[in-house]
Scaffold this motif. Structure first.
Motif, PDB file in Angstrom:
ATOM      1  N   ARG A   1       0.843  -1.199   0.000  1.00  0.00           N
ATOM      2  CA  ARG A   1       0.000   0.000   0.000  1.00  0.00           C
ATOM      3  C   ARG A   1       0.870   1.238   0.000  1.00  0.00           C
ATOM      4  NH1 ARG A   1      -4.085  -1.462   3.732  1.00  0.00           N
ATOM      5  NH2 ARG A   1      -3.177  -3.424   4.372  1.00  0.00           N
ATOM      6  N   PHE A   2       0.380   2.284  -0.616  1.00  0.00           N
ATOM      7  CA  PHE A   2       1.089   3.554  -0.608  1.00  0.00           C
ATOM      8  C   PHE A   2       0.833   4.232   0.718  1.00  0.00           C
ATOM      9  CE2 PHE A   2       1.067   3.056  -5.216  1.00  0.00           C
ATOM     10  CZ  PHE A   2       2.364   3.445  -5.506  1.00  0.00           C
ATOM     11  N   GLY A   3       1.876   4.492   1.479  1.00  0.00           N
ATOM     12  CA  GLY A   3       1.755   5.200   2.740  1.00  0.00           C
ATOM     13  C   GLY A   3       0.701   4.585   3.630  1.00  0.00           C
TER      14      GLY A   3
ATOM     15  N   PRO B   1      -5.100  -1.619  -0.189  1.00  0.00           N
ATOM     16  CA  PRO B   1      -3.798  -1.936  -0.778  1.00  0.00           C
ATOM     17  C   PRO B   1      -3.848  -1.912  -2.309  1.00  0.00           C
ATOM     18  CG  PRO B   1      -4.754  -3.897   0.241  1.00  0.00           C
ATOM     19  CD  PRO B   1      -5.698  -2.776   0.503  1.00  0.00           C
ATOM     20  N   VAL B   2      -2.729  -1.522  -2.891  1.00  0.00           N
ATOM     21  CA  VAL B   2      -2.598  -1.501  -4.347  1.00  0.00           C
ATOM     22  C   VAL B   2      -2.344  -2.924  -4.859  1.00  0.00           C
ATOM     23  CG1 VAL B   2      -1.006  -0.742  -6.150  1.00  0.00           C
ATOM     24  CG2 VAL B   2      -1.834   0.894  -4.462  1.00  0.00           C
ATOM     25  N   LEU B   3      -1.652  -3.722  -4.034  1.00  0.00           N
ATOM     26  CA  LEU B   3      -1.429  -5.140  -4.361  1.00  0.00           C
ATOM     27  C   LEU B   3      -1.839  -5.957  -3.148  1.00  0.00           C
ATOM     28  CD1 LEU B   3       2.148  -4.882  -5.935  1.00  0.00           C
ATOM     29  CD2 LEU B   3      -0.015  -5.169  -7.173  1.00  0.00           C
TER      30      LEU B   3
ATOM     31  N   GLY C   1      -3.607  -6.311 -17.289  1.00  0.00           N
ATOM     32  CA  GLY C   1      -4.594  -5.749 -16.373  1.00  0.00           C
ATOM     33  C   GLY C   1      -4.969  -4.354 -16.815  1.00  0.00           C
ATOM     34  N   SER C   2      -6.161  -3.922 -16.432  1.00  0.00           N
ATOM     35  CA  SER C   2      -6.607  -2.609 -16.874  1.00  0.00           C
ATOM     36  C   SER C   2      -5.841  -1.523 -16.125  1.00  0.00           C
ATOM     37  CB  SER C   2      -8.114  -2.471 -16.666  1.00  0.00           C
ATOM     38  OG  SER C   2      -8.425  -2.857 -15.364  1.00  0.00           O
ATOM     39  N   THR C   3      -6.040  -0.299 -16.543  1.00  0.00           N
ATOM     40  CA  THR C   3      -5.310   0.807 -15.940  1.00  0.00           C
ATOM     41  C   THR C   3      -5.632   0.907 -14.445  1.00  0.00           C
ATOM     42  OG1 THR C   3      -4.948   3.173 -16.029  1.00  0.00           O
ATOM     43  CG2 THR C   3      -7.084   2.409 -16.796  1.00  0.00           C
ATOM     44  N   GLY C   4      -4.589   1.078 -13.636  1.00  0.00           N
ATOM     45  CA  GLY C   4      -4.776   1.154 -12.191  1.00  0.00           C
ATOM     46  C   GLY C   4      -4.823  -0.195 -11.499  1.00  0.00           C
ATOM     47  N   ALA C   5      -4.664  -1.282 -12.245  1.00  0.00           N
ATOM     48  CA  ALA C   5      -4.751  -2.624 -11.646  1.00  0.00           C
ATOM     49  C   ALA C   5      -3.568  -2.929 -10.726  1.00  0.00           C
ATOM     50  CB  ALA C   5      -4.846  -3.681 -12.737  1.00  0.00           C
ATOM     51  N   GLY C   6      -2.447  -2.194 -10.919  1.00  0.00           N
ATOM     52  CA  GLY C   6      -1.296  -2.404 -10.050  1.00  0.00           C
ATOM     53  C   GLY C   6      -0.063  -2.960 -10.747  1.00  0.00           C
ATOM     54  N   LYS C   7      -0.069  -2.971 -12.082  1.00  0.00           N
ATOM     55  CA  LYS C   7       1.034  -3.568 -12.843  1.00  0.00           C
ATOM     56  C   LYS C   7       2.369  -2.859 -12.562  1.00  0.00           C
ATOM     57  CE  LYS C   7      -1.061  -2.669 -16.773  1.00  0.00           C
ATOM     58  NZ  LYS C   7      -2.298  -2.011 -16.322  1.00  0.00           N
ATOM     59  N   SER C   8       2.365  -1.524 -12.657  1.00  0.00           N
ATOM     60  CA  SER C   8       3.610  -0.779 -12.436  1.00  0.00           C
ATOM     61  C   SER C   8       4.067  -0.937 -10.995  1.00  0.00           C
ATOM     62  CB  SER C   8       3.431   0.711 -12.727  1.00  0.00           C
ATOM     63  OG  SER C   8       2.802   0.888 -13.954  1.00  0.00           O
ATOM     64  N   SER C   9       3.125  -0.897 -10.063  1.00  0.00           N
ATOM     65  CA  SER C   9       3.488  -1.052  -8.654  1.00  0.00           C
ATOM     66  C   SER C   9       4.148  -2.402  -8.442  1.00  0.00           C
ATOM     67  CB  SER C   9       2.245  -0.936  -7.773  1.00  0.00           C
ATOM     68  OG  SER C   9       1.619   0.306  -7.976  1.00  0.00           O
ATOM     69  N   LEU C  10       3.587  -3.452  -9.047  1.00  0.00           N
ATOM     70  CA  LEU C  10       4.131  -4.799  -8.866  1.00  0.00           C
ATOM     71  C   LEU C  10       5.591  -4.865  -9.326  1.00  0.00           C
ATOM     72  CD1 LEU C  10       2.286  -8.107  -9.746  1.00  0.00           C
ATOM     73  CD2 LEU C  10       4.681  -7.796 -10.245  1.00  0.00           C
TER      74      LEU C  10
ATOM     75  N   LEU D   1      12.008   0.218  -6.013  1.00  0.00           N
ATOM     76  CA  LEU D   1      11.559   1.605  -6.128  1.00  0.00           C
ATOM     77  C   LEU D   1      10.581   1.849  -4.989  1.00  0.00           C
ATOM     78  CD1 LEU D   1      11.045   1.761  -9.999  1.00  0.00           C
ATOM     79  CD2 LEU D   1      13.109   2.216  -8.674  1.00  0.00           C
ATOM     80  N   TYR D   2       9.887   0.770  -4.601  1.00  0.00           N
ATOM     81  CA  TYR D   2       9.068   0.726  -3.391  1.00  0.00           C
ATOM     82  C   TYR D   2       9.335  -0.606  -2.715  1.00  0.00           C
ATOM     83  CZ  TYR D   2       6.367   4.354  -5.815  1.00  0.00           C
ATOM     84  OH  TYR D   2       5.991   5.474  -6.477  1.00  0.00           O
ATOM     85  N   ASP D   3       8.991  -0.708  -1.432  1.00  0.00           N
ATOM     86  CA  ASP D   3       9.111  -1.976  -0.718  1.00  0.00           C
ATOM     87  C   ASP D   3       7.737  -2.525  -0.364  1.00  0.00           C
ATOM     88  OD1 ASP D   3      11.867  -2.547  -0.595  1.00  0.00           O
ATOM     89  OD2 ASP D   3      12.142  -1.014   0.960  1.00  0.00           O
TER      90      ASP D   3
END
Ligand code: M5T
Length: 242
Positions: free
Chosen positions: A15-17, A22-24, A41-50, A57-59
């Motif tokens: 999750r962001f902050g 949760p995003v994933l 996955g559609s836009t906002g599904a969490g692909k980039s976050s994954l 870049l994130y933990d």
């Protein structure tokens, strides 16, 4: 140290902050060495976050991301990032010359090696056509490249490093058809021998992947090979037909 490039996601929640949702959510999968896992996955599904959890870049908020059995948080950050090639939609270029941008991960690379990588990435021609060629400044004080040109610089950079793990986005923005097919050839060359996480915009590149994850609202809604998903997944068949 990273050798084979096996990537494991083990019940990863992110999750962001302090965000509530949760995003994933409980993501588990394995990318075997040298194989390609496509993420749909559609836009906002969490692909980039994954994919951003692999080079940290994130933990992850919960669960573990491991490479060759080691939690990424226990791998030296410079080593981790030096073994991962990133070719994303918004490829990260910095203020500096084109040459510096291409040799970013390999400061020792010779001019010949840089040009060779740029040729393989279909970037040499547009670079050579700039007034100062490889010494052209990019960024705030220099020229702005198109999305397709940035992508090719990122491909050249990755070709020079020969990473063990590749994270890529297969969207090609606004290039002519001939250039697009040459970029595809450069990407195929780059992917050879790499464990690849591919954010897939095209069904053709998905069909070639060894394993496919369909993300929906941060969860894995379906997973398997193209043939398996065609047999068992309504969601996947819908995407395939659309
Ligand atoms: C997944 C939220 C975003 C979306 C979800 C980068 C970022 C994203 N989000 C934040 O709250 N803060 C941030 O800094 O996370 O976003 P994604 O991982 O970018 O999704 P995607 O890659 O599947 O989307 P797209 O449009 O790139 O295909 O709810 O608001």
């Amino acid at each position: 140290v990273i050798r084979e490039g096996r990537i494991e996601f083990d019940r990863v929640t992110f999750r962001f902050g302090a965000a509530e949702v949760p995003v994933l959510h409980h993501i588990s999968f394995t990318a075997e060495p040298g194989k390609t896992v496509a993420i749909l996955g559609s836009t906002g599904a969490g692909k980039s976050s994954l994919v951003s959890l692999v080079p940290r870049l994130y933990d992850a908020t919960e669960g573990q991301v491991r490479i060759d059995g080691v939690d990424v948080r226990d791998i030296d950050l410079d080593h981790l990032r030096s073994r991962i090639g990133l070719v994303l939609q918004e490829s990260v270029l910095f203020t500096g010359t084109i040459r510096d941008n291409i040799r970013y991960g390999r400061p020792d690379a010779s001019d010949e090696e840089i040009e060779q990588a740029a040729r393989a990435a279909q970037a040499h021609e547009f670079i050579a056509n700039m007034p100062e060629g490889y010494d052209t400044m990019l960024g705030q004080r220099g020229v702005n490249l198109s999305g397709g040109q940035k992508q090719r610089i990122a491909i050249a950079r990755a070709l020079l490093v020969r990473p063990v793990i590749l994270i890529l986005d297969d969207s090609t923005s606004a290039v002519d058809l001939g250039t697009e097919s040459r970029i595809r050839a450069a990407l195929a060359e780059l992917m050879r021998g790499c464990t690849t996480l591919l954010i897939a915009q095209r069904i053709t590149s998905v069909m070639d992947a060894d394993h496919i994850l369909v993300l929906e609202e941060g969860k894995i809604a379906a997973a398997g090979s193209h043939a398996e998903l065609m047999r068992h997944s309504d969601i996947y068949r819908d995407i395939y037909r659309s």
